[in-house]
Motif scaffolding. Structure first.
Motif, PDB file in Angstrom:
ATOM      1  N   GLY A  79       0.785  -1.234   0.000  1.00 46.41           N
ATOM      2  CA  GLY A  79       0.000   0.000   0.000  1.00 46.41           C
ATOM      3  C   GLY A  79       0.812   1.276   0.000  1.00 46.41           C
ATOM      4  N   VAL A  80       1.703   1.424   0.989  1.00 46.72           N
ATOM      5  CA  VAL A  80       2.339   2.728   1.198  1.00 46.72           C
ATOM      6  C   VAL A  80       3.797   2.810   0.759  1.00 46.72           C
ATOM      7  CG1 VAL A  80       0.783   3.212   3.124  1.00 46.72           C
ATOM      8  CG2 VAL A  80       3.029   2.230   3.598  1.00 46.72           C
ATOM      9  N   ILE A  81       4.432   1.673   0.503  1.00 49.69           N
ATOM     10  CA  ILE A  81       5.842   1.698   0.099  1.00 49.69           C
ATOM     11  C   ILE A  81       5.992   1.464  -1.403  1.00 49.69           C
ATOM     12  CG2 ILE A  81       8.084   0.545   0.371  1.00 49.69           C
ATOM     13  CD1 ILE A  81       7.259   0.030   3.281  1.00 49.69           C
ATOM     14  N   ILE A  82       5.148   0.596  -1.957  1.00 47.45           N
ATOM     15  CA  ILE A  82       5.225   0.310  -3.391  1.00 47.45           C
ATOM     16  C   ILE A  82       4.127   1.049  -4.158  1.00 47.45           C
ATOM     17  CG2 ILE A  82       5.183  -1.497  -5.143  1.00 47.45           C
ATOM     18  CD1 ILE A  82       6.067  -3.469  -2.911  1.00 47.45           C
ATOM     19  N   GLY A  83       2.871   0.797  -3.810  1.00 43.02           N
ATOM     20  CA  GLY A  83       1.739   1.289  -4.584  1.00 43.02           C
ATOM     21  C   GLY A  83       1.596   2.794  -4.648  1.00 43.02           C
ATOM     22  N   PHE A  84       1.445   3.438  -3.493  1.00 44.31           N
ATOM     23  CA  PHE A  84       1.211   4.879  -3.477  1.00 44.31           C
ATOM     24  C   PHE A  84       2.377   5.674  -4.087  1.00 44.31           C
ATOM     25  CE2 PHE A  84       1.103   9.093  -1.451  1.00 44.31           C
ATOM     26  CZ  PHE A  84      -0.165   9.503  -1.851  1.00 44.31           C
ATOM     27  N   PRO A  85       3.627   5.413  -3.676  1.00 41.79           N
ATOM     28  CA  PRO A  85       4.738   6.170  -4.281  1.00 41.79           C
ATOM     29  C   PRO A  85       4.852   5.982  -5.790  1.00 41.79           C
ATOM     30  CG  PRO A  85       5.461   5.115  -2.257  1.00 41.79           C
ATOM     31  CD  PRO A  85       4.110   4.553  -2.570  1.00 41.79           C
ATOM     32  N   LEU A  86       4.673   4.750  -6.264  1.00 39.99           N
ATOM     33  CA  LEU A  86       4.831   4.476  -7.692  1.00 39.99           C
ATOM     34  C   LEU A  86       3.746   5.149  -8.520  1.00 39.99           C
ATOM     35  CD1 LEU A  86       6.190   3.068 -10.057  1.00 39.99           C
ATOM     36  CD2 LEU A  86       4.831   1.028  -9.549  1.00 39.99           C
ATOM     37  N   PHE A  87       2.490   4.979  -8.131  1.00 39.07           N
ATOM     38  CA  PHE A  87       1.393   5.505  -8.940  1.00 39.07           C
ATOM     39  C   PHE A  87       1.285   7.031  -8.863  1.00 39.07           C
ATOM     40  CE2 PHE A  87       0.070   1.033  -8.721  1.00 39.07           C
ATOM     41  CZ  PHE A  87      -0.190   0.806 -10.059  1.00 39.07           C
ATOM     42  N   ILE A 160      -5.850   4.714  -8.131  1.00 37.28           N
ATOM     43  CA  ILE A 160      -5.203   3.498  -7.631  1.00 37.28           C
ATOM     44  C   ILE A 160      -4.316   3.823  -6.435  1.00 37.28           C
ATOM     45  CG2 ILE A 160      -3.571   1.644  -8.201  1.00 37.28           C
ATOM     46  CD1 ILE A 160      -4.532   1.862 -11.108  1.00 37.28           C
ATOM     47  N   ALA A 161      -3.581   4.931  -6.521  1.00 33.55           N
ATOM     48  CA  ALA A 161      -2.687   5.342  -5.435  1.00 33.55           C
ATOM     49  C   ALA A 161      -3.464   5.577  -4.146  1.00 33.55           C
ATOM     50  CB  ALA A 161      -1.922   6.604  -5.835  1.00 33.55           C
ATOM     51  N   VAL A 162      -4.593   6.268  -4.249  1.00 34.63           N
ATOM     52  CA  VAL A 162      -5.393   6.580  -3.058  1.00 34.63           C
ATOM     53  C   VAL A 162      -5.962   5.307  -2.428  1.00 34.63           C
ATOM     54  CG1 VAL A 162      -7.570   7.640  -2.315  1.00 34.63           C
ATOM     55  CG2 VAL A 162      -5.951   8.951  -3.692  1.00 34.63           C
ATOM     56  N   LEU A 163      -6.458   4.388  -3.255  1.00 33.91           N
ATOM     57  CA  LEU A 163      -7.006   3.139  -2.727  1.00 33.91           C
ATOM     58  C   LEU A 163      -5.934   2.312  -2.018  1.00 33.91           C
ATOM     59  CD1 LEU A 163      -9.363   2.067  -5.662  1.00 33.91           C
ATOM     60  CD2 LEU A 163     -10.039   2.895  -3.394  1.00 33.91           C
ATOM     61  N   LEU A 164      -4.760   2.203  -2.629  1.00 41.48           N
ATOM     62  CA  LEU A 164      -3.673   1.435  -2.020  1.00 41.48           C
ATOM     63  C   LEU A 164      -3.174   2.095  -0.746  1.00 41.48           C
ATOM     64  CD1 LEU A 164      -1.638   0.387  -5.205  1.00 41.48           C
ATOM     65  CD2 LEU A 164      -3.003  -1.100  -3.725  1.00 41.48           C
ATOM     66  N   CYS A 165      -3.129   3.419  -0.757  1.00 45.07           N
ATOM     67  CA  CYS A 165      -2.676   4.135   0.437  1.00 45.07           C
ATOM     68  C   CYS A 165      -3.662   3.955   1.587  1.00 45.07           C
ATOM     69  CB  CYS A 165      -2.509   5.617   0.115  1.00 45.07           C
ATOM     70  SG  CYS A 165      -1.639   6.552   1.387  1.00 45.07           S
TER      71      CYS A 165
END
Length: 291
Positions: A79-87, A160-165
């Motif tokens: 969620g916060v290390i891969i998904g949010f930063p990447l997207f 996508i970033a918001v959902l993963l975060c």
């Protein structure tokens, strides 16, 4: 009762500090992607933060997480290390930081949604009505920005970033109650390192001399503050005050972020941005009442 009230107040303080730190993430990322690719930025910020996390865990002799906690840490990492930063980095290649903050205004709702799934916090029906209204406003804004032609790719990245975060925040908030706030983000960074380090190497820039100084400053901020220090306060606040409740402090993040965008990046803040942000915040404030 007094102890409970004190915990909530301490949770609000920690949450506020965490959000104030996170507010600089979008402007810093926007600056960083002017010199680094989104993939390198995602890998580099995680590796730098993981190195600092390892030093902290080793020096303070923290016990290793249990098997069940490792499963939760994997969710936090995604969620916060891969998904949010990447997207967010992918979105900010073509989208202004100010524009992206409209989507960040939905983070409290996303966090509360996953608090239902992961923390078993059950809001009333009225909560979901206001949550739906807030989401509809953001969709309206996206359509206005794209000329009513539908979602752009950068819009999709931000959703996508918001959902993963939101997932990472909720899972980390639950885990912080047993593992500790700063320990959660530190161990999550260690868990993500086997994936982030190869990404860092593969997308390593060929010529660092052509990268502007501002991009290095942005990388330093998102690595040290957004990826590590901010979570020390944020997860502690969620653990003490409740995920759905403390998650609403994110209401102030778009406004702090918009001010930073105007001052640091000279980005134009439109009346529509301000109006939609205020309307979304109003919906989340009402949703908070039933969270």
């Amino acid at each position: 009762m007094n102890f409970r009230i004190q915990n909530i107040q301490t949770g609000w303080l920690h949450g506020f500090i965490g959000v104030a730190i996170f507010a600089g993430s979008m402007p810093a990322t926007r600056v960083a992607v002017q010199g680094f690719s989104p993939e390198f930025l995602t890998g580099a910020r995680a590796c730098i933060a993981a190195l600092l996390a390892f030093i902290l865990l080793y020096m303070l002799k923290q016990p290793k997480p249990s098997a069940q906690q490792i499963k939760s840490l994997c969710i936090v990492s995604i969620g916060v290390i891969i998904g949010f930063p990447l997207f967010t980095a992918l979105a900010l290649q073509t989208q202004t930081a100010a524009n992206s903050l409209i989507f960040v205004a939905l983070l409290p709702l996303a966090t509360a949604f996953f608090a239902v799934l992961r923390a078993k916090e059950i809001p009333q029906l009225t909560f979901w009505l206001y949550a739906g209204a807030g989401s509809a406003l953001v969709i309206f804004f996206m359509l206005q920005q794209s000329g009513m032609h539908g979602l752009t790719l950068s819009d999709l990245y931000m959703i996508i970033a918001v959902l993963l975060c939101g997932l990472g925040y909720a899972e980390g908030g639950v885990l912080s109650r047993t593992l500790g706030g700063w320990q959660v983000i530190c161990w999550a960074l260690i868990m993500a390192l086997p994936l982030m380090f190869p990404m860092f190497l593969v997308y390593l820039p060929h010529n660092f001399q052509q990268i502007p100084i501002a991009a290095y400053i942005g990388l330093a901020y998102v690595s040290i503050f957004s990826m590590l220090i901010g979570f020390f306060f944020w997860y502690k606040g969620l653990a003490l005050g409740g995920i759905a409740k403390i998650g609403q402090i994110q209401l102030i993040q778009p406004f702090i972020g918009l001010m930073l965008c105007a001052v640091l990046l000279n980005e134009q803040i439109s009346l529509l941005m301000i109006t939609v942000s205020l309307a979304v915040v109003s919906c989340v404030v009402m949703a908070k009442k039933y969270a």
